[in-house]
Enzyme design. Structure first.
Site, PDB file in Angstrom:
ATOM      1  N   ASN A   1       4.400   6.514 -13.616  1.00 31.10           N
ATOM      2  CA  ASN A   1       5.070   7.788 -13.894  1.00 31.10           C
ATOM      3  C   ASN A   1       6.506   7.515 -14.314  1.00 31.10           C
ATOM      4  O   ASN A   1       7.181   6.682 -13.709  1.00 31.10           O
ATOM      5  CB  ASN A   1       5.043   8.666 -12.646  1.00 31.10           C
ATOM      6  CG  ASN A   1       3.628   9.068 -12.257  1.00 31.10           C
ATOM      7  OD1 ASN A   1       2.816   9.409 -13.113  1.00 31.10           O
ATOM      8  ND2 ASN A   1       3.324   9.012 -10.977  1.00 31.10           N
TER       9      ASN A   1
ATOM     10  N   ARG B   1       0.836  -1.203   0.000  1.00 30.87           N
ATOM     11  CA  ARG B   1       0.000   0.000   0.000  1.00 30.87           C
ATOM     12  C   ARG B   1       0.869   1.251   0.000  1.00 30.87           C
ATOM     13  O   ARG B   1       1.896   1.305   0.684  1.00 30.87           O
ATOM     14  CB  ARG B   1      -0.942   0.003   1.212  1.00 30.87           C
ATOM     15  CG  ARG B   1      -1.950  -1.116   1.124  1.00 30.87           C
ATOM     16  CD  ARG B   1      -3.123  -0.972   2.056  1.00 30.87           C
ATOM     17  NE  ARG B   1      -3.860  -2.240   2.080  1.00 30.87           N
ATOM     18  CZ  ARG B   1      -4.733  -2.633   1.151  1.00 30.87           C
ATOM     19  NH1 ARG B   1      -5.028  -1.840   0.140  1.00 30.87           N
ATOM     20  NH2 ARG B   1      -5.327  -3.814   1.227  1.00 30.87           N
ATOM     21  N   ASP B   2       0.430   2.243  -0.791  1.00 26.92           N
ATOM     22  CA  ASP B   2       1.145   3.518  -0.849  1.00 26.92           C
ATOM     23  C   ASP B   2       1.032   4.208   0.511  1.00 26.92           C
ATOM     24  O   ASP B   2      -0.027   4.225   1.140  1.00 26.92           O
ATOM     25  CB  ASP B   2       0.540   4.408  -1.946  1.00 26.92           C
ATOM     26  CG  ASP B   2       1.472   5.555  -2.329  1.00 26.92           C
ATOM     27  OD1 ASP B   2       2.003   5.542  -3.456  1.00 26.92           O
ATOM     28  OD2 ASP B   2       1.672   6.463  -1.490  1.00 26.92           O
ATOM     29  N   ILE B   3       2.128   4.781   0.979  1.00 23.67           N
ATOM     30  CA  ILE B   3       2.165   5.432   2.291  1.00 23.67           C
ATOM     31  C   ILE B   3       1.306   6.698   2.303  1.00 23.67           C
ATOM     32  O   ILE B   3       0.871   7.144   3.375  1.00 23.67           O
ATOM     33  CB  ILE B   3       3.635   5.742   2.667  1.00 23.67           C
ATOM     34  CG1 ILE B   3       3.795   5.840   4.178  1.00 23.67           C
ATOM     35  CG2 ILE B   3       4.160   6.981   1.970  1.00 23.67           C
ATOM     36  CD1 ILE B   3       5.251   5.816   4.635  1.00 23.67           C
TER      37      ILE B   3
ATOM     38  N   HIS C   1       7.461   1.190 -10.959  1.00 28.60           N
ATOM     39  CA  HIS C   1       6.301   0.749 -10.190  1.00 28.60           C
ATOM     40  C   HIS C   1       5.024   1.168 -10.895  1.00 28.60           C
ATOM     41  O   HIS C   1       4.993   2.155 -11.625  1.00 28.60           O
ATOM     42  CB  HIS C   1       6.327   1.333  -8.767  1.00 28.60           C
ATOM     43  CG  HIS C   1       6.512   2.813  -8.717  1.00 28.60           C
ATOM     44  ND1 HIS C   1       7.747   3.417  -8.860  1.00 28.60           N
ATOM     45  CD2 HIS C   1       5.616   3.826  -8.558  1.00 28.60           C
ATOM     46  CE1 HIS C   1       7.599   4.734  -8.780  1.00 28.60           C
ATOM     47  NE2 HIS C   1       6.317   5.010  -8.603  1.00 28.60           N
ATOM     48  N   MET C   2       4.001   0.398 -10.627  1.00 26.96           N
ATOM     49  CA  MET C   2       2.688   0.674 -11.176  1.00 26.96           C
ATOM     50  C   MET C   2       1.767   1.035 -10.015  1.00 26.96           C
ATOM     51  O   MET C   2       1.703   0.303  -9.030  1.00 26.96           O
ATOM     52  CB  MET C   2       2.208  -0.597 -11.870  1.00 26.96           C
ATOM     53  CG  MET C   2       0.983  -0.442 -12.709  1.00 26.96           C
ATOM     54  SD  MET C   2       0.713  -1.991 -13.564  1.00 26.96           S
ATOM     55  CE  MET C   2       2.104  -1.955 -14.677  1.00 26.96           C
ATOM     56  N   HIS C   3       1.115   2.196 -10.114  1.00 28.51           N
ATOM     57  CA  HIS C   3       0.104   2.569  -9.123  1.00 28.51           C
ATOM     58  C   HIS C   3      -1.216   1.908  -9.523  1.00 28.51           C
ATOM     59  O   HIS C   3      -1.646   2.050 -10.676  1.00 28.51           O
ATOM     60  CB  HIS C   3      -0.133   4.076  -9.124  1.00 28.51           C
ATOM     61  CG  HIS C   3       1.045   4.919  -8.735  1.00 28.51           C
ATOM     62  ND1 HIS C   3       1.143   5.554  -7.520  1.00 28.51           N
ATOM     63  CD2 HIS C   3       2.180   5.244  -9.400  1.00 28.51           C
ATOM     64  CE1 HIS C   3       2.266   6.245  -7.458  1.00 28.51           C
ATOM     65  NE2 HIS C   3       2.922   6.081  -8.594  1.00 28.51           N
TER      66      HIS C   3
END
Ligand code: 5GP
Ligand code: ZN
Length: 115
Positions: free
Chosen positions: A88, A30-32, A101-103
Protein backbone atom coordinates in the site's frame (compact mmCIF):
# COMPACT_ATOMS: atom_id res chain seq x y z
CA UNK A 1 16.58 4.18 11.91
CA UNK A 2 13.92 6.84 12.32
CA UNK A 3 13.13 7.36 16.00
CA UNK A 4 9.33 7.47 15.75
CA UNK A 5 8.94 4.63 13.25
CA UNK A 6 7.25 1.48 14.54
CA UNK A 7 8.83 -0.82 11.95
CA UNK A 8 12.32 0.61 12.61
CA UNK A 9 11.72 -0.31 16.26
CA UNK A 10 10.68 -3.87 15.34
CA UNK A 11 13.77 -4.20 13.11
CA UNK A 12 16.05 -2.96 15.92
CA UNK A 13 14.34 -5.15 18.53
CA UNK A 14 13.17 -2.20 20.61
CA UNK A 15 9.57 -3.41 20.05
CA UNK A 16 8.82 -7.12 19.97
CA UNK A 17 7.71 -8.68 16.71
CA UNK A 18 7.18 -12.31 15.74
CA UNK A 19 10.13 -12.39 13.40
CA UNK A 20 10.18 -15.16 10.81
CA UNK A 21 13.17 -14.05 8.72
CA UNK A 22 16.05 -11.66 9.08
CA UNK A 23 19.27 -10.89 7.20
CA UNK A 24 21.52 -7.86 6.84
CA UNK A 25 19.08 -6.12 4.47
CA UNK A 26 15.57 -7.12 5.48
CA UNK A 27 13.30 -8.42 8.25
CA UNK A 28 9.98 -10.28 8.04
CA UNK A 29 7.50 -10.60 10.89
CA UNK A 30 3.87 -11.62 11.37
CA UNK A 31 1.24 -8.91 11.09
CA UNK A 32 -0.30 -8.12 14.49
CA UNK A 33 -3.78 -8.09 12.93
CA UNK A 34 -3.73 -10.87 10.32
CA UNK A 35 -6.35 -10.84 7.57
CA UNK A 36 -5.37 -14.25 6.19
CA UNK A 37 -4.00 -17.47 7.77
CA UNK A 38 -0.52 -16.37 6.64
CA UNK A 39 0.02 -12.62 6.90
CA UNK A 40 3.65 -11.57 7.03
CA UNK A 41 5.19 -8.12 6.57
CA UNK A 42 8.54 -7.92 4.80
CA UNK A 43 10.49 -4.69 5.36
CA UNK A 44 13.92 -3.32 4.54
CA UNK A 45 16.08 -2.81 7.64
CA UNK A 46 16.76 0.75 6.53
CA UNK A 47 13.97 3.31 6.75
CA UNK A 48 12.37 4.06 3.39
CA UNK A 49 9.00 5.79 3.59
CA UNK A 50 7.18 4.36 0.59
CA UNK A 51 7.45 3.27 -3.03
CA UNK A 52 7.24 6.94 -3.98
CA UNK A 53 10.35 7.70 -1.92
CA UNK A 54 12.42 4.92 -3.54
CA UNK A 55 15.75 5.82 -5.11
CA UNK A 56 17.26 3.92 -8.01
CA UNK A 57 20.06 2.56 -5.78
CA UNK A 58 17.37 0.76 -3.74
CA UNK A 59 16.00 -1.29 -6.64
CA UNK A 60 18.06 -4.34 -5.74
CA UNK A 61 16.78 -4.13 -2.17
CA UNK A 62 13.15 -4.20 -3.31
CA UNK A 63 13.90 -7.19 -5.52
CA UNK A 64 15.36 -8.85 -2.43
CA UNK A 65 12.07 -8.30 -0.54
CA UNK A 66 10.18 -10.07 -3.32
CA UNK A 67 12.65 -12.96 -3.28
CA UNK A 68 12.21 -13.30 0.50
CA UNK A 69 8.42 -13.36 0.00
CA UNK A 70 8.82 -16.28 -2.42
CA UNK A 71 10.99 -18.20 0.06
CA UNK A 72 8.60 -17.54 2.94
CA UNK A 73 5.64 -18.66 0.82
CA UNK A 74 7.43 -21.98 0.43
CA UNK A 75 8.31 -22.34 4.11
CA UNK A 76 4.76 -21.34 5.12
CA UNK A 77 3.33 -24.00 2.78
CA UNK A 78 1.30 -21.55 0.69
CA UNK A 79 3.41 -21.47 -2.48
CA UNK A 80 1.37 -24.08 -4.28
CA UNK A 81 -2.04 -22.73 -3.29
CA UNK A 82 -0.99 -19.23 -4.20
CA UNK A 83 -0.53 -15.97 -2.39
CA UNK A 84 -0.70 -12.24 -2.80
CA UNK A 85 1.95 -9.54 -2.32
CA UNK A 86 0.63 -6.06 -1.54
CA UNK A 87 2.40 -2.77 -0.94
CA UNK A 88 0.00 0.00 0.00
CA UNK A 89 1.30 3.43 -0.92
CA UNK A 90 -0.20 6.66 0.36
CA UNK A 91 -3.59 7.54 1.85
CA UNK A 92 -5.90 6.32 -0.94
CA UNK A 93 -4.30 2.87 -0.69
CA UNK A 94 -4.58 2.85 3.11
CA UNK A 95 -0.88 2.96 3.98
CA UNK A 96 -0.76 3.38 7.76
CA UNK A 97 2.92 2.71 8.52
CA UNK A 98 5.30 4.89 6.56
CA UNK A 99 8.16 2.41 6.39
CA UNK A 100 7.89 0.58 3.09
CA UNK A 101 6.61 -2.98 3.50
CA UNK A 102 5.23 -5.83 1.51
CA UNK A 103 2.28 -7.84 2.83
CA UNK A 104 2.53 -11.58 2.10
CA UNK A 105 -1.01 -12.98 2.28
CA UNK A 106 -2.05 -16.57 1.77
CA UNK A 107 -3.59 -19.71 3.15
CA UNK A 108 -7.08 -18.97 1.85
CA UNK A 109 -8.72 -18.06 -1.41
CA UNK A 110 -8.37 -14.31 -1.80
CA UNK A 111 -11.10 -11.98 -2.99
CA UNK A 112 -10.75 -10.40 -6.43
CA UNK A 113 -10.98 -7.84 -7.98
CA UNK A 114 -9.26 -5.48 -5.63
CA UNK A 115 -9.85 -1.76 -5.46
P1 5GP B 1 -0.38 -0.72 5.83
O1 5GP B 1 -1.80 -0.39 6.22
O2 5GP B 1 0.56 0.44 6.12
O3 5GP B 1 -0.22 -1.28 4.46
O4 5GP B 1 0.01 -1.92 6.79
C1 5GP B 1 0.46 -1.79 8.09
C2 5GP B 1 0.28 -3.13 8.77
O5 5GP B 1 1.01 -3.10 9.99
C3 5GP B 1 -1.18 -3.45 9.14
O6 5GP B 1 -1.58 -4.65 8.49
C4 5GP B 1 -1.14 -3.61 10.66
O7 5GP B 1 -1.96 -4.66 11.12
C5 5GP B 1 0.33 -3.87 10.94
N1 5GP B 1 0.79 -3.43 12.25
C6 5GP B 1 0.47 -2.26 12.86
N2 5GP B 1 1.08 -2.18 14.06
C7 5GP B 1 1.81 -3.33 14.20
C8 5GP B 1 2.66 -3.84 15.24
O8 5GP B 1 2.89 -3.22 16.28
N3 5GP B 1 3.22 -5.05 15.02
C9 5GP B 1 2.99 -5.80 13.89
N4 5GP B 1 3.59 -6.97 13.79
N5 5GP B 1 2.20 -5.34 12.89
C10 5GP B 1 1.62 -4.13 13.05
ZN1 ZN C 1 11.22 2.97 9.72
Amino acid sequence: MTAACLFCKIVSGEIKGEIVFRDDQATAFRDINPVAPTHILIVPNQHIESVTALESKEEQLIGHLVAIAGQLAQSEGIAEGGYRLITNTGPDAGQTIFHIHMHLLGGQEMKYPMG
